[in-house]
Design a protein around this motif. Structure first.
Motif, PDB file in Angstrom:
ATOM      1  N   UNK A  56     -19.538  -3.093  11.495  1.00  9.38           N
ATOM      2  CA  UNK A  56     -18.889  -1.938  12.149  1.00  9.38           C
ATOM      3  C   UNK A  56     -17.445  -2.225  12.574  1.00  9.38           C
ATOM      4  N   UNK A  57     -16.769  -3.016  11.773  1.00  7.07           N
ATOM      5  CA  UNK A  57     -15.353  -3.283  12.076  1.00  7.07           C
ATOM      6  C   UNK A  57     -14.530  -2.093  11.581  1.00  7.07           C
ATOM      7  N   UNK A  58     -13.653  -1.609  12.436  1.00  7.70           N
ATOM      8  CA  UNK A  58     -12.795  -0.479  12.032  1.00  7.70           C
ATOM      9  C   UNK A  58     -11.351  -0.951  11.952  1.00  7.70           C
ATOM     10  N   UNK A  59     -10.717  -0.695  10.809  1.00  6.00           N
ATOM     11  CA  UNK A  59      -9.305  -1.064  10.668  1.00  6.00           C
ATOM     12  C   UNK A  59      -8.448   0.170  10.884  1.00  6.00           C
ATOM     13  N   UNK A  60      -7.393  -0.001  11.670  1.00  4.48           N
ATOM     14  CA  UNK A  60      -6.566   1.175  11.983  1.00  4.48           C
ATOM     15  C   UNK A  60      -5.647   1.558  10.825  1.00  4.48           C
ATOM     16  N   UNK A  61      -5.025   0.572  10.234  1.00  4.58           N
ATOM     17  CA  UNK A  61      -3.980   0.912   9.258  1.00  4.58           C
ATOM     18  C   UNK A  61      -4.276   0.419   7.847  1.00  4.58           C
ATOM     19  N   UNK A  62      -5.511  -0.111   7.645  1.00  2.00           N
ATOM     20  CA  UNK A  62      -5.845  -0.618   6.311  1.00  2.00           C
ATOM     21  C   UNK A  62      -7.124   0.051   5.803  1.00  2.00           C
ATOM     22  N   UNK A  63      -7.076   0.543   4.576  1.00  2.41           N
ATOM     23  CA  UNK A  63      -8.304   1.054   3.980  1.00  2.41           C
ATOM     24  C   UNK A  63      -8.579   0.250   2.703  1.00  2.41           C
ATOM     25  N   UNK A  64      -9.806   0.317   2.246  1.00  2.00           N
ATOM     26  CA  UNK A  64     -10.194  -0.453   1.069  1.00  2.00           C
ATOM     27  C   UNK A  64     -10.751   0.469  -0.016  1.00  2.00           C
ATOM     28  N   UNK A  65     -10.386   0.216  -1.254  1.00  2.00           N
ATOM     29  CA  UNK A  65     -10.936   0.985  -2.377  1.00  2.00           C
ATOM     30  C   UNK A  65     -11.298   0.050  -3.517  1.00  2.00           C
ATOM     31  N   UNK A  66     -12.465   0.298  -4.078  1.00  2.00           N
ATOM     32  CA  UNK A  66     -12.878  -0.470  -5.251  1.00  2.00           C
ATOM     33  C   UNK A  66     -12.818   0.463  -6.457  1.00  2.00           C
ATOM     34  N   UNK A  67     -12.066   0.068  -7.462  1.00  2.00           N
ATOM     35  CA  UNK A  67     -11.980   0.904  -8.664  1.00  2.00           C
ATOM     36  C   UNK A  67     -12.838   0.284  -9.755  1.00  2.00           C
ATOM     37  N   UNK A  68     -13.879   1.002 -10.160  1.00  2.00           N
ATOM     38  CA  UNK A  68     -14.741   0.426 -11.196  1.00  2.00           C
ATOM     39  C   UNK A  68     -14.480   1.077 -12.557  1.00  2.00           C
ATOM     40  N   UNK A  69     -13.729   2.179 -12.558  1.00  2.00           N
ATOM     41  CA  UNK A  69     -13.486   2.883 -13.819  1.00  2.00           C
ATOM     42  C   UNK A  69     -12.703   2.007 -14.810  1.00  2.00           C
ATOM     43  N   UNK A  70     -12.968   2.202 -16.084  1.00  2.00           N
ATOM     44  CA  UNK A  70     -12.229   1.507 -17.146  1.00  2.00           C
ATOM     45  C   UNK A  70     -11.305   2.488 -17.856  1.00  2.00           C
ATOM     46  N   UNK A  71     -11.306   3.726 -17.380  1.00  2.00           N
ATOM     47  CA  UNK A  71     -10.537   4.776 -18.043  1.00  2.00           C
ATOM     48  C   UNK A  71      -9.118   4.837 -17.458  1.00  2.00           C
ATOM     49  N   UNK A  72      -8.130   4.650 -18.346  1.00  2.62           N
ATOM     50  CA  UNK A  72      -6.744   4.521 -17.895  1.00  2.62           C
ATOM     51  C   UNK A  72      -6.272   5.734 -17.093  1.00  2.62           C
ATOM     52  N   UNK A  73      -6.550   6.939 -17.618  1.00  4.00           N
ATOM     53  CA  UNK A  73      -6.076   8.152 -16.940  1.00  4.00           C
ATOM     54  C   UNK A  73      -6.739   8.329 -15.576  1.00  4.00           C
ATOM     55  N   UNK A  74      -8.027   8.000 -15.549  1.00  7.08           N
ATOM     56  CA  UNK A  74      -8.760   8.132 -14.291  1.00  7.08           C
ATOM     57  C   UNK A  74      -8.198   7.140 -13.248  1.00  7.08           C
ATOM     58  N   UNK A  75      -7.931   5.933 -13.687  1.00  6.30           N
ATOM     59  CA  UNK A  75      -7.386   4.921 -12.766  1.00  6.30           C
ATOM     60  C   UNK A  75      -6.002   5.352 -12.284  1.00  6.30           C
ATOM     61  N   UNK A  76      -5.201   5.843 -13.217  1.00  5.99           N
ATOM     62  CA  UNK A  76      -3.841   6.263 -12.859  1.00  5.99           C
ATOM     63  C   UNK A  76      -3.876   7.374 -11.804  1.00  5.99           C
ATOM     64  N   UNK A  77      -4.787   8.311 -12.010  1.00  5.99           N
ATOM     65  CA  UNK A  77      -4.927   9.428 -11.070  1.00  5.99           C
ATOM     66  C   UNK A  77      -5.300   8.913  -9.668  1.00  5.99           C
ATOM     67  N   UNK A  78      -6.228   7.973  -9.661  1.00 10.37           N
ATOM     68  CA  UNK A  78      -6.677   7.387  -8.378  1.00 10.37           C
ATOM     69  C   UNK A  78      -5.538   6.649  -7.673  1.00 10.37           C
ATOM     70  N   UNK A  79      -4.800   5.870  -8.464  1.00 10.81           N
ATOM     71  CA  UNK A  79      -3.688   5.097  -7.904  1.00 10.81           C
ATOM     72  C   UNK A  79      -2.624   6.049  -7.344  1.00 10.81           C
ATOM     73  N   UNK A  80      -2.345   7.120  -8.078  1.00 10.43           N
ATOM     74  CA  UNK A  80      -1.341   8.089  -7.603  1.00 10.43           C
ATOM     75  C   UNK A  80      -1.787   8.752  -6.308  1.00 10.43           C
ATOM     76  N   UNK A  81      -3.068   9.058  -6.219  1.00 11.88           N
ATOM     77  CA  UNK A  81      -3.621   9.673  -5.011  1.00 11.88           C
ATOM     78  C   UNK A  81      -3.467   8.688  -3.826  1.00 11.88           C
TER      79      UNK A  81
END
Ligand code: ADP
Ligand code: MG
Length: 239
Positions: A56-81
């Motif tokens: 239950x550790x809460x970070x104020x200014x850091x979030x974490x994301x795991x990208x499992x997709x292998x699809x270039x466009x999908x990854x690009x969209x996620x990164x842009x978001x």
């Protein structure tokens, strides 16, 4: 701003550096929000984050994301978001055993590519065979990327002379691959701090009663902050 830790060779310290730099006070001072993004299927940081959530550790200014997709466009969209939602993205990119696509992708989108590398023939040959062709190709397409690629000498001996290591990489690297003026030393603290989902600062607090471990943790923090300051220096020159 996107900073990527890239090295086609596994086990050179990418994930550890991505994590510790993301949680450095230097980065927090320069960027109000940071997304730590794991593109590695192996999921070193994903497991670490799960432990953090369990605690239950809460970070104020850091979030974490795991990208499992292998699809270039999908990854690009996620990164842009993520780029729209955060001031800084720190990408942890997998080694070559998982595939070279992520490496190419990260090298192309990042404002700064940090390459942890040991002073070993093995690492240098792997770099020349795998990563250098990708860097060359990117520079052919975009000559403005000449300041993007920097080695971080990793797993160096704690007592080694930093300017010698800097000079060594400067000598053997082409002029479009730079070397950070800081090193990542070999130390057991870097192997141990993250167990239980801690960051380096939390680990230091935990081991405070043990003088030896506490001194090692403080030294490690000092080193990571120095690395982070050098990183901030490089990105602010670029802007
Ligand atoms: N500075 C260091 N000194 C000693 N061991 C380290 C250091 N940094 C990382 N390690 C350990 O080395 C292994 C590989 O590190 P990791 O960051 O996962 O590399 P990569 O992401 O490049 O595969 C891990 O077991 C990690 O705990
Ligand atoms: Mg890794």
């Amino acid at each position: 701003m996107i900073i990527a830790f890239v090295q086609t060779k596994g086990g050179t310290g990418k994930s550890t550096l991505a994590l510790t730099v993301a949680y450095s006070k230097t980065v927090a001072r320069s960027f109000a929000s940071t997304a730590l993004v794991e593109m590695d299927e192996q999921g070193t940081l994903g497991k670490w984050w799960s432990r953090r959530e369990q605690n239950h550790v809460k970070d104020k200014h850091i979030c974490f994301h795991h990208i499992s997709s292998q699809d270039k466009d999908e990854i690009l969209e996620l990164i842009e978001k993520l780029e729209n939602e955060n001031d800084l993205l720190i990408l942890d990119v997998p080694g070559e055993s998982v595939g070279r696509f992520h490496t190419r992708f990260a090298c192309a989108v990042a404002d700064l590519v940090l390459i942890p590398m040991r002073t070993s023939t093995n690492d240098e040959e792997a770099f020349e065979d795998n990563l250098l062709p990708i860097i060359r190709r990117i520079l052919e397409l975009d000559t403005e990327s000449r300041d993007v690629f920097h080695i971080i000498p990793s797993f160096t001996h704690p007592l080694s002379n930093k300017s010698n290591i800097y000079g060594y990489f400067k000598d053997i690297m082409p002029d479009y691959v730079h070397c950070l003026k800081a090193v990542f030393s070999f130390g057991s603290v870097f192997e141990n701090f993250s167990r239980g989902g801690n960051n380096l600062y939390e680990y230091a607090k935990l081991v405070k009663p043990n003088l030896k471990l506490y001194e090692q943790a403080k030294k490690a923090i000092k080193e990571v902050e120095l690395i982070s300051r050098e990183i901030i220096k490089v990105v602010s020159i670029q802007e």
